[in-house]
Design an enzyme around this catalytic site. Sequence first.
Site, mmCIF file in Angstrom:
data_model
loop_
_atom_site.group_PDB
_atom_site.id
_atom_site.type_symbol
_atom_site.label_atom_id
_atom_site.label_comp_id
_atom_site.label_asym_id
_atom_site.label_seq_id
_atom_site.Cartn_x
_atom_site.Cartn_y
_atom_site.Cartn_z
ATOM 1 N N GLU A 187 24.728 5.777 40.320
ATOM 2 C CA GLU A 187 24.032 7.019 40.673
ATOM 3 C C GLU A 187 22.962 7.396 39.660
ATOM 4 O O GLU A 187 23.278 7.773 38.525
ATOM 5 C CB GLU A 187 25.028 8.174 40.801
ATOM 6 C CG GLU A 187 24.352 9.461 41.238
ATOM 7 C CD GLU A 187 25.314 10.587 41.510
ATOM 8 O OE1 GLU A 187 24.898 11.564 42.174
ATOM 9 O OE2 GLU A 187 26.476 10.510 41.074
ATOM 10 N N GLU A 282 27.266 16.833 48.459
ATOM 11 C CA GLU A 282 27.425 17.009 47.011
ATOM 12 C C GLU A 282 26.646 18.245 46.545
ATOM 13 O O GLU A 282 25.629 18.163 45.849
ATOM 14 C CB GLU A 282 26.958 15.727 46.342
ATOM 15 C CG GLU A 282 26.775 15.728 44.898
ATOM 16 C CD GLU A 282 27.935 15.554 43.987
ATOM 17 O OE1 GLU A 282 29.040 16.007 44.299
ATOM 18 O OE2 GLU A 282 27.692 15.009 42.935
#
Length: 307
Positions: A187, A282
């Site tokens: 990420e 998220e």
Amino acid sequence: MKRRNFVQSSLVAGSALLSGGIAKAATSDNDYSSLSGKPFNLNYGIHDGMFKNHAGPDFIDQIKFAYEQGFRAIEDNGMSGRPVDQQSKIGETLAKLGMAMGVFVQPGLSNDGNMLASGKQEHIDNFIKSCQQAVEVAKRINSKLVTVVPGDFDRNLPIGVQTGNVIEAIKKGTAILEPHGIMMVLEPLSDNPNLFLRTADQSYAICKAVGSPSCKTLYDMYHIQRNQGNIIPTLNLCISEIGYYQVGDNPGRNEPGTGEINYKNIFKHIYNKGYKGVVGMEHGNAGKGKEGELALIKAYREADSFM
């Protein structure tokens, strides 16, 4: 037609059109309520706490509530820190409902204690141990996805050397995960300037070098927007190495429609590219209480209405 009759006819037609438009507008405010329970076009994954005001503090109850609203997936950054029996119960609940498990953060890793870019053996050993632990967690919850952040820069090393160190460490991790069919997703983040991995093209290069189906990119559009923007063109360039998507509007990191990102266009694009996996939610809730949770559901119905 006489002018007077034409004007009268135009007024009648205009009135009908206006009333129809008002009726349509009034209906549109409630359109999404009629879709309650219908699965979305994309598989959005909720987070713990997102529906606590409707379902209570227990994550399993929130999962059941989300299912009733049409959501068919979850993700949970803190899954590896939950008691083993709770992990198993969550896994059983997902299996019973036919819901998917998205990412969880690989256990034992933190940005300040995880510097794969340094090449130091202590960090590599910790990373390998965390991969082994991730396999056990994944089995309990029937997950095939784990989030990995390489950690911070090592300011004493050239960037090329740091990149090489990260690649070699990731290769060791994929050797553990690949036999179990588990994918680590790297990420790129925007949280602070010390982080080594910041852009999708940087992650693309690492994934290409690792050359394993167990190493792909987590394309979190909140971070992509903050670090480089150009979300759809960058997605197209890096798509072969993208394994997972996450959502958060910017600024604020809340649900779609609360910031500057056009998620309806992005969701349509991802859908048309054939993506069938989980899209992680998220982010936080922009509103408070039950009203904020209902607004979040409506925001996803609106952004998902691209068909």
